[in-house]
Scaffold this motif. Structure first.
Motif, PDB file in Angstrom:
ATOM      1  N   GLU A 140     -12.981  -0.401   2.133  1.00 26.91           N
ATOM      2  CA  GLU A 140     -12.429  -0.647   3.470  1.00 26.91           C
ATOM      3  C   GLU A 140     -11.663  -1.966   3.537  1.00 26.91           C
ATOM      4  O   GLU A 140     -10.556  -2.025   4.070  1.00 26.91           O
ATOM      5  CB  GLU A 140     -13.555  -0.650   4.509  1.00 26.91           C
ATOM      6  CG  GLU A 140     -13.048  -0.742   5.934  1.00 26.91           C
ATOM      7  CD  GLU A 140     -14.173  -0.581   6.938  1.00 26.91           C
ATOM      8  OE1 GLU A 140     -14.150  -1.336   7.926  1.00 26.91           O
ATOM      9  OE2 GLU A 140     -15.047   0.279   6.731  1.00 26.91           O
ATOM     10  N   GLU A 141     -12.236  -3.014   2.974  1.00 29.82           N
ATOM     11  CA  GLU A 141     -11.593  -4.338   3.017  1.00 29.82           C
ATOM     12  C   GLU A 141     -10.315  -4.395   2.189  1.00 29.82           C
ATOM     13  O   GLU A 141      -9.344  -5.037   2.581  1.00 29.82           O
ATOM     14  CB  GLU A 141     -12.557  -5.419   2.529  1.00 29.82           C
ATOM     15  CG  GLU A 141     -13.637  -5.785   3.488  1.00 29.82           C
ATOM     16  CD  GLU A 141     -13.121  -6.503   4.729  1.00 29.82           C
ATOM     17  OE1 GLU A 141     -12.253  -7.398   4.614  1.00 29.82           O
ATOM     18  OE2 GLU A 141     -13.595  -6.154   5.820  1.00 29.82           O
ATOM     19  N   LEU A 142     -10.323  -3.732   1.033  1.00 28.23           N
ATOM     20  CA  LEU A 142      -9.192  -3.812   0.109  1.00 28.23           C
ATOM     21  C   LEU A 142      -8.177  -2.690   0.279  1.00 28.23           C
ATOM     22  O   LEU A 142      -7.036  -2.808  -0.173  1.00 28.23           O
ATOM     23  CB  LEU A 142      -9.703  -3.805  -1.340  1.00 28.23           C
ATOM     24  CG  LEU A 142     -10.562  -4.991  -1.764  1.00 28.23           C
ATOM     25  CD1 LEU A 142     -11.197  -4.728  -3.125  1.00 28.23           C
ATOM     26  CD2 LEU A 142      -9.730  -6.272  -1.784  1.00 28.23           C
ATOM     27  N   GLY A 143      -8.607  -1.579   0.856  1.00 28.81           N
ATOM     28  CA  GLY A 143      -7.706  -0.438   1.005  1.00 28.81           C
ATOM     29  C   GLY A 143      -7.472   0.317  -0.292  1.00 28.81           C
ATOM     30  O   GLY A 143      -6.443   0.968  -0.459  1.00 28.81           O
ATOM     31  N   VAL A 144      -8.431   0.234  -1.220  1.00 27.28           N
ATOM     32  CA  VAL A 144      -8.339   0.953  -2.492  1.00 27.28           C
ATOM     33  C   VAL A 144      -9.689   1.576  -2.801  1.00 27.28           C
ATOM     34  O   VAL A 144     -10.716   1.173  -2.260  1.00 27.28           O
ATOM     35  CB  VAL A 144      -7.917   0.037  -3.669  1.00 27.28           C
ATOM     36  CG1 VAL A 144      -6.526  -0.521  -3.460  1.00 27.28           C
ATOM     37  CG2 VAL A 144      -8.922  -1.077  -3.906  1.00 27.28           C
ATOM     38  N   ARG A 145      -9.662   2.537  -3.705  1.00 28.87           N
ATOM     39  CA  ARG A 145     -10.880   3.170  -4.199  1.00 28.87           C
ATOM     40  C   ARG A 145     -11.187   2.608  -5.588  1.00 28.87           C
ATOM     41  O   ARG A 145     -10.314   2.011  -6.218  1.00 28.87           O
ATOM     42  CB  ARG A 145     -10.682   4.690  -4.246  1.00 28.87           C
ATOM     43  CG  ARG A 145     -10.423   5.272  -2.846  1.00 28.87           C
ATOM     44  CD  ARG A 145     -10.353   6.781  -2.773  1.00 28.87           C
ATOM     45  NE  ARG A 145     -11.373   7.531  -3.471  1.00 28.87           N
ATOM     46  CZ  ARG A 145     -12.631   7.720  -3.055  1.00 28.87           C
ATOM     47  NH1 ARG A 145     -13.019   7.179  -1.920  1.00 28.87           N
ATOM     48  NH2 ARG A 145     -13.473   8.449  -3.759  1.00 28.87           N
ATOM     49  N   PRO A 146     -12.418   2.792  -6.070  1.00 29.82           N
ATOM     50  CA  PRO A 146     -12.730   2.314  -7.424  1.00 29.82           C
ATOM     51  C   PRO A 146     -11.745   2.864  -8.452  1.00 29.82           C
ATOM     52  O   PRO A 146     -11.366   4.034  -8.410  1.00 29.82           O
ATOM     53  CB  PRO A 146     -14.150   2.849  -7.664  1.00 29.82           C
ATOM     54  CG  PRO A 146     -14.743   2.903  -6.288  1.00 29.82           C
ATOM     55  CD  PRO A 146     -13.602   3.350  -5.406  1.00 29.82           C
ATOM     56  N   GLY A 147     -11.311   1.976  -9.346  1.00 25.61           N
ATOM     57  CA  GLY A 147     -10.327   2.339 -10.355  1.00 25.61           C
ATOM     58  C   GLY A 147      -8.905   2.029  -9.929  1.00 25.61           C
ATOM     59  O   GLY A 147      -7.974   2.204 -10.714  1.00 25.61           O
ATOM     60  N   GLU A 148      -8.730   1.549  -8.708  1.00 28.82           N
ATOM     61  CA  GLU A 148      -7.388   1.248  -8.191  1.00 28.82           C
ATOM     62  C   GLU A 148      -7.204  -0.254  -7.995  1.00 28.82           C
ATOM     63  O   GLU A 148      -8.169  -1.007  -7.897  1.00 28.82           O
ATOM     64  CB  GLU A 148      -7.152   1.965  -6.863  1.00 28.82           C
ATOM     65  CG  GLU A 148      -7.189   3.478  -6.971  1.00 28.82           C
ATOM     66  CD  GLU A 148      -7.017   4.180  -5.625  1.00 28.82           C
ATOM     67  OE1 GLU A 148      -6.780   5.401  -5.652  1.00 28.82           O
ATOM     68  OE2 GLU A 148      -7.125   3.543  -4.554  1.00 28.82           O
TER      69      GLU A 148
END
Length: 160
Positions: free
Chosen positions: A102-110
């Protein structure tokens, strides 16, 4: 006149001399040297390590793909790794991962669009007594809760 950077091949040969002749034990430290040089392990780096150690690039890639500390794709300026093994999972690792998403706007691996932060989940950070363990730029933070995530992300943004 500034000193030229040492050739990776020569560095690996020097390090290789610390291991028994014919041993493949030098592969992991050689991969670490290559990753320090390139920031990750592109195919060129795997070929250089393989050549220096008389093994195949496929062998080097098999080692690099098994261990979490090696990166087969470019990573951001900052690396955030959340342990999701059973000990951390039992104390909220999934909520910590979701807070980072939520904070970064990415999923794991991104990696974030600006190239600042790569988010990863890892199998075990070896801090089972202090979960959830989050490794930020190779430094352990424990225990981390979902409510700690905004502060950690702000620290990374402030650091550039």
């Amino acid at each position: 006149m500034s000193a030229q950077p040492r050739d990776l091949y020569d560095e690996i040969q020097e390090m290789r001399a610390l291991y028994p002749p014919g041993s493949r034990s030098a592969v992991m430290p050689a991969l670490r040297l290559a990753q320090e040089r390139y920031g990750w392990l592109p195919p060129k780096a795997l070929r250089e390590v393989a050549e220096a150690l008389d093994v195949t690039p496929a062998y080097c890639e098999s080692i690099a793909s098994f261990y979490d500390q090696y990166h087969l794709a470019p990573i951001g300026r900052h690396l955030v790794e959340v342990c999701t093994n059973v000990s951390c999972a039992l104390v909220g690792a999934q909520q910590v991962v979701e807070a980072f998403e939520e904070e970064l706007g990415v999923r794991p691996g991104e990696t974030t669009e600006d190239g600042a932060v790569t988010l990863r989940t890892i199998e075990c950070a070896g801090g089972c007594g202090w979960g959830t363990v989050v490794v930020v730029d190779h430094r352990y933070r424990e225990p981390v809760r979902a409510e700690d995530v905004p502060r950690i992300v702000q620290e990374l943004r402030d650091a550039g």
